[in-house]
Design a protein around this motif. Structure first.
Motif, PDB file in Angstrom:
ATOM      1  N   GLY A  75      49.904  33.701  24.655  1.00  0.00           N
ATOM      2  CA  GLY A  75      49.867  32.340  25.178  1.00  0.00           C
ATOM      3  C   GLY A  75      48.846  32.196  26.296  1.00  0.00           C
ATOM      4  N   CYS A  76      48.748  33.217  27.134  1.00  0.00           N
ATOM      5  CA  CYS A  76      47.762  33.206  28.213  1.00  0.00           C
ATOM      6  C   CYS A  76      46.351  33.229  27.649  1.00  0.00           C
ATOM      7  CB  CYS A  76      47.994  34.406  29.126  1.00  0.00           C
ATOM      8  SG  CYS A  76      46.939  34.462  30.582  1.00  0.00           S
ATOM      9  N   MET A  77      46.111  34.074  26.652  1.00  0.00           N
ATOM     10  CA  MET A  77      44.782  34.158  26.050  1.00  0.00           C
ATOM     11  C   MET A  77      44.413  32.859  25.330  1.00  0.00           C
ATOM     12  SD  MET A  77      43.565  36.953  26.988  1.00  0.00           S
ATOM     13  CE  MET A  77      44.167  38.423  27.812  1.00  0.00           C
ATOM     14  N   MET A  78      45.371  32.244  24.672  1.00  0.00           N
ATOM     15  CA  MET A  78      45.098  30.984  23.994  1.00  0.00           C
ATOM     16  C   MET A  78      44.808  29.877  24.999  1.00  0.00           C
ATOM     17  SD  MET A  78      45.101  31.481  20.761  1.00  0.00           S
ATOM     18  CE  MET A  78      45.235  29.817  20.132  1.00  0.00           C
ATOM     19  N   GLN A  79      45.545  29.872  26.101  1.00  0.00           N
ATOM     20  CA  GLN A  79      45.284  28.869  27.137  1.00  0.00           C
ATOM     21  C   GLN A  79      43.876  29.029  27.695  1.00  0.00           C
ATOM     22  OE1 GLN A  79      46.696  28.970  31.365  1.00  0.00           O
ATOM     23  NE2 GLN A  79      48.117  27.381  30.654  1.00  0.00           N
ATOM     24  N   PHE A  80      43.460  30.272  27.954  1.00  0.00           N
ATOM     25  CA  PHE A  80      42.101  30.488  28.454  1.00  0.00           C
ATOM     26  C   PHE A  80      41.065  30.080  27.415  1.00  0.00           C
ATOM     27  CE2 PHE A  80      38.374  33.235  28.256  1.00  0.00           C
ATOM     28  CZ  PHE A  80      37.751  32.855  29.429  1.00  0.00           C
ATOM     29  N   PHE A  81      41.300  30.415  26.150  1.00  0.00           N
ATOM     30  CA  PHE A  81      40.330  30.097  25.106  1.00  0.00           C
ATOM     31  C   PHE A  81      40.066  28.595  25.030  1.00  0.00           C
ATOM     32  CE2 PHE A  81      39.665  28.659  20.717  1.00  0.00           C
ATOM     33  CZ  PHE A  81      38.459  29.289  20.428  1.00  0.00           C
ATOM     34  N   PHE A  82      41.122  27.806  24.972  1.00  0.00           N
ATOM     35  CA  PHE A  82      40.940  26.361  24.820  1.00  0.00           C
ATOM     36  C   PHE A  82      40.400  25.735  26.101  1.00  0.00           C
ATOM     37  CE2 PHE A  82      44.039  27.006  21.323  1.00  0.00           C
ATOM     38  CZ  PHE A  82      43.305  26.412  20.308  1.00  0.00           C
ATOM     39  N   SER A  83      40.884  26.169  27.268  1.00  0.00           N
ATOM     40  CA  SER A  83      40.374  25.590  28.510  1.00  0.00           C
ATOM     41  C   SER A  83      38.902  25.915  28.702  1.00  0.00           C
ATOM     42  CB  SER A  83      41.194  26.104  29.700  1.00  0.00           C
ATOM     43  OG  SER A  83      41.092  27.523  29.815  1.00  0.00           O
ATOM     44  N   CYS A  84      38.494  27.137  28.376  1.00  0.00           N
ATOM     45  CA  CYS A  84      37.084  27.514  28.481  1.00  0.00           C
ATOM     46  C   CYS A  84      36.239  26.709  27.499  1.00  0.00           C
ATOM     47  CB  CYS A  84      36.926  29.012  28.229  1.00  0.00           C
ATOM     48  SG  CYS A  84      35.221  29.608  28.324  1.00  0.00           S
ATOM     49  N   THR A  85      36.743  26.523  26.292  1.00  0.00           N
ATOM     50  CA  THR A  85      36.020  25.736  25.288  1.00  0.00           C
ATOM     51  C   THR A  85      35.757  24.320  25.783  1.00  0.00           C
ATOM     52  OG1 THR A  85      36.988  27.014  23.470  1.00  0.00           O
ATOM     53  CG2 THR A  85      36.083  24.848  22.928  1.00  0.00           C
ATOM     54  N   PHE A  86      36.779  23.675  26.333  1.00  0.00           N
ATOM     55  CA  PHE A  86      36.637  22.288  26.757  1.00  0.00           C
ATOM     56  C   PHE A  86      35.781  22.157  28.016  1.00  0.00           C
ATOM     57  CE2 PHE A  86      40.855  21.917  24.465  1.00  0.00           C
ATOM     58  CZ  PHE A  86      40.279  21.349  23.338  1.00  0.00           C
ATOM     59  N   VAL A  87      35.786  23.170  28.892  1.00  0.00           N
ATOM     60  CA  VAL A  87      34.922  23.119  30.080  1.00  0.00           C
ATOM     61  C   VAL A  87      33.458  23.161  29.672  1.00  0.00           C
ATOM     62  CG1 VAL A  87      34.160  24.431  32.087  1.00  0.00           C
ATOM     63  CG2 VAL A  87      36.594  24.047  31.718  1.00  0.00           C
ATOM     64  N   ILE A  88      33.097  24.094  28.797  1.00  0.00           N
ATOM     65  CA  ILE A  88      31.703  24.210  28.349  1.00  0.00           C
ATOM     66  C   ILE A  88      31.308  22.986  27.531  1.00  0.00           C
ATOM     67  CG2 ILE A  88      30.113  25.589  26.948  1.00  0.00           C
ATOM     68  CD1 ILE A  88      31.715  28.054  27.709  1.00  0.00           C
ATOM     69  N   MET A  89      32.234  22.462  26.744  1.00  0.00           N
ATOM     70  CA  MET A  89      31.945  21.251  25.971  1.00  0.00           C
ATOM     71  C   MET A  89      31.554  20.092  26.878  1.00  0.00           C
ATOM     72  SD  MET A  89      34.849  21.113  23.007  1.00  0.00           S
ATOM     73  CE  MET A  89      34.679  19.322  22.999  1.00  0.00           C
ATOM     74  N   GLU A  90      32.295  19.911  27.980  1.00  0.00           N
ATOM     75  CA  GLU A  90      31.998  18.776  28.845  1.00  0.00           C
ATOM     76  C   GLU A  90      30.618  18.902  29.478  1.00  0.00           C
ATOM     77  OE1 GLU A  90      33.944  15.888  32.191  1.00  0.00           O
ATOM     78  OE2 GLU A  90      34.947  17.767  31.745  1.00  0.00           O
ATOM     79  N   MET A  91      30.223  20.125  29.847  1.00  0.00           N
ATOM     80  CA  MET A  91      28.890  20.310  30.418  1.00  0.00           C
ATOM     81  C   MET A  91      27.807  19.783  29.483  1.00  0.00           C
ATOM     82  SD  MET A  91      29.109  24.154  32.003  1.00  0.00           S
ATOM     83  CE  MET A  91      30.336  24.615  33.230  1.00  0.00           C
ATOM     84  N   PHE A  92      27.942  20.084  28.192  1.00  0.00           N
ATOM     85  CA  PHE A  92      26.896  19.696  27.246  1.00  0.00           C
ATOM     86  C   PHE A  92      27.081  18.269  26.752  1.00  0.00           C
ATOM     87  CE2 PHE A  92      26.396  24.261  27.228  1.00  0.00           C
ATOM     88  CZ  PHE A  92      25.022  24.403  27.146  1.00  0.00           C
ATOM     89  N   ILE A  93      28.321  17.771  26.695  1.00  0.00           N
ATOM     90  CA  ILE A  93      28.508  16.364  26.328  1.00  0.00           C
ATOM     91  C   ILE A  93      27.889  15.459  27.381  1.00  0.00           C
ATOM     92  CG2 ILE A  93      30.251  14.547  26.135  1.00  0.00           C
ATOM     93  CD1 ILE A  93      31.972  16.377  24.543  1.00  0.00           C
ATOM     94  N   LEU A  94      28.033  15.812  28.658  1.00  0.00           N
ATOM     95  CA  LEU A  94      27.396  15.034  29.719  1.00  0.00           C
ATOM     96  C   LEU A  94      25.874  15.123  29.614  1.00  0.00           C
ATOM     97  CD1 LEU A  94      29.677  15.853  32.785  1.00  0.00           C
ATOM     98  CD2 LEU A  94      29.609  13.753  31.445  1.00  0.00           C
TER      99      LEU A  94
END
Length: 297
Positions: A75-94
Motif C-alpha cells: 500500500g505504501c509503494m502504491m501510494q508513492f507510485f501514484f503520487s509521484c506520477t501525478f506530481v510529474i504529470m502536473e509539471m508537464f501539463i503546466l
C-alpha cells in the motif's frame, strides 16, 4: 489535542477540492463552447488534482483519528507510485498549457490548426506516459531496498525521502536516481514555461496599442498563479539547506502541495474565467426554473 481540528480542516479542504475539480470537469464536458485546447488541458489538470488529492489525503485523515497508524508495504509503494506520477504529470501539463497560451497569443490565426485535437491528445498522453515511466522507475528502485532496522516512516505519507530514511540498505543509487529524474522533470517543465512566456511578453510589448495588453495578461494570469504556487512550493521545499529543514517544515510544505494546491487550482481558474462564470450563471438560472416548474404543478 490538534488532531480533531486538523481532521476537520483537512476534511473541508479535501471536500472542496473534490467538488471543485469534479465541477470543472463536468462544466467543460457539458458545454460545447469550452471544447477548446485550453479547456481540454484544464480538464486534465483538474482530473490530476482530483486523483492526487485522493491518493494521499484519505490516509492523512485516517491517521488523524485512529490510534494505530499503519499502512501495508505494498500500500505504501502504491501510494508513492501514484503520487509521484501525478506530481510529474502536473509539471508537464503546466508546461503544455504554457505552450498552448504561447500559440494562442503569438499565432491566433493559426491557433486551431497548430493546436489540433490530435496534437492536444498526443501532448496529454505524453505527460501521462512520462509521469508513469518515471514513477515506475523510482518505485522499482524502492522495491530493491531492505527494511530490517525499522518500519517507522517519519511522515504522514509514503514520501521517497521518508522511505529511504527507513531503509538499512545502501541508498546512494536511489538518491542519485531520484535527483536525476526530479531535476530533469523540474528543469524541463520550467524551461517550457519560461520560454513560452518569454515569447508571449515579447509579442505583447510589440503590440501597437495598450488595449491589446489586457486580454493576453488576463489569459495568462491564472496559469502564472498556478505555476508560481506549485513550483514555488517545490523550490522552497528542496532548496532550503538540509541543516535548517525540520521534519515539521517538510510535512507542512508537503501538506500544502498535496492537500491545498489541488483545491486552489479550480478556484484560480474559475474565478478568473469569464466563460466559466457565464456558464455558472446559466446553470443557476436553469436550476431555479426547474425548481419553479416543479413547485407550480
Amino acid at each position: 489535542h490538534l488532531q480533531a481540528p486538523l481532521f476537520l480542516v483537512f476534511l473541508a479542504i479535501y471536500t472542496a477540492s473534490v467538488v471543485g475539480n469534479v465541477c470543472v470537469i463536468v462544466i467543460i464536458r457539458i458545454n460545447p463552447q469550452l471544447h477548446t485546447p485550453v479547456y481540454f488541458f484544464l480538464s486534465h489538470l483538474s482530473f490530476r488534482d482530483f486523483c492526487f488529492s485522493s491518493v494521499t489525503t484519505p490516509k492523512l485523515l485516517e491517521i488523524l483519528v485512529v490510534d494505530i497508524r499503519t499502512i501495508s508495504y505494498m500500500g505504501c509503494m502504491m501510494q508513492f507510485f501514484f503520487s509521484c506520477t501525478f506530481v510529474i504529470m502536473e509539471m508537464f501539463i503546466l508546461g503544455v498549457m504554457a505552450y498552448d497560451l504561447f500559440v494562442a497569443v503569438c499565432s491566433p490565426l493559426l491557433y486551431t490548426v497548430a493546436m489540433s485535437p490530435k496534437l492536444c491528445t498526443l501532448l496529454v498522453d505524453a505527460t501521462y506516459t512520462w509521469g508513469g515511466f518515471c514513477s515506475l522507475t523510482l518505485t522499482c528502485s524502492l522495491l530493491e531496498l531492505c527494511f530490517c532496522s525499522s518500519n517507522i516512516i517519519n511522515h504522514f505519507g509514503c514520501a521517497y525521502s521518508a522511505i529511504i530514511s527507513a531503509s538499512c540498505s545502501d541508498t546512494y543509487f536511489n538518491v542519485m536516481l531520484s535527483f536525476i529524474i526530479s531535476t530533469f522533470s523540474e528543469a524541463c517543465g520550467l524551461l517550457i514555461i519560461l520560454f513560452s512566456y518569454l515569447f508571449i511578453v515579447v509579442m505583447i510589448i510589440k503590440m501597437p496599442f495598450a488595449g491589446g495588453l489586457r486580454k493576453p495578461f488576463s489569459t495568462c494570469a491564472s496559469h502564472l498563479t498556478t505555476v508560481t504556487v506549485l513550483h514555488g512550493t517545490f523550490l522552497l521545499l528542496y532548496t532550503v539547506p538540509g541543516s535548517t529543514r525540520s521534519s515539521l517544515f517538510i510535512k507542512i510544505a508537503t501538506v500544502f502541495y498535496t492537500v491545498v494546491i489541488p483545491m486552489l487550482n479550480p478556484l484560480i481558474y474559475s474565478l478568473r474565467n469569464n466563460d466559466v462564470k457565464v456558464l455558472k450563471i446559466l446553470l443557476m438560472y436553469h436550476s431555479q426554473n426547474v425548481r419553479g416548474s416543479k413547485t407550480s404543478f
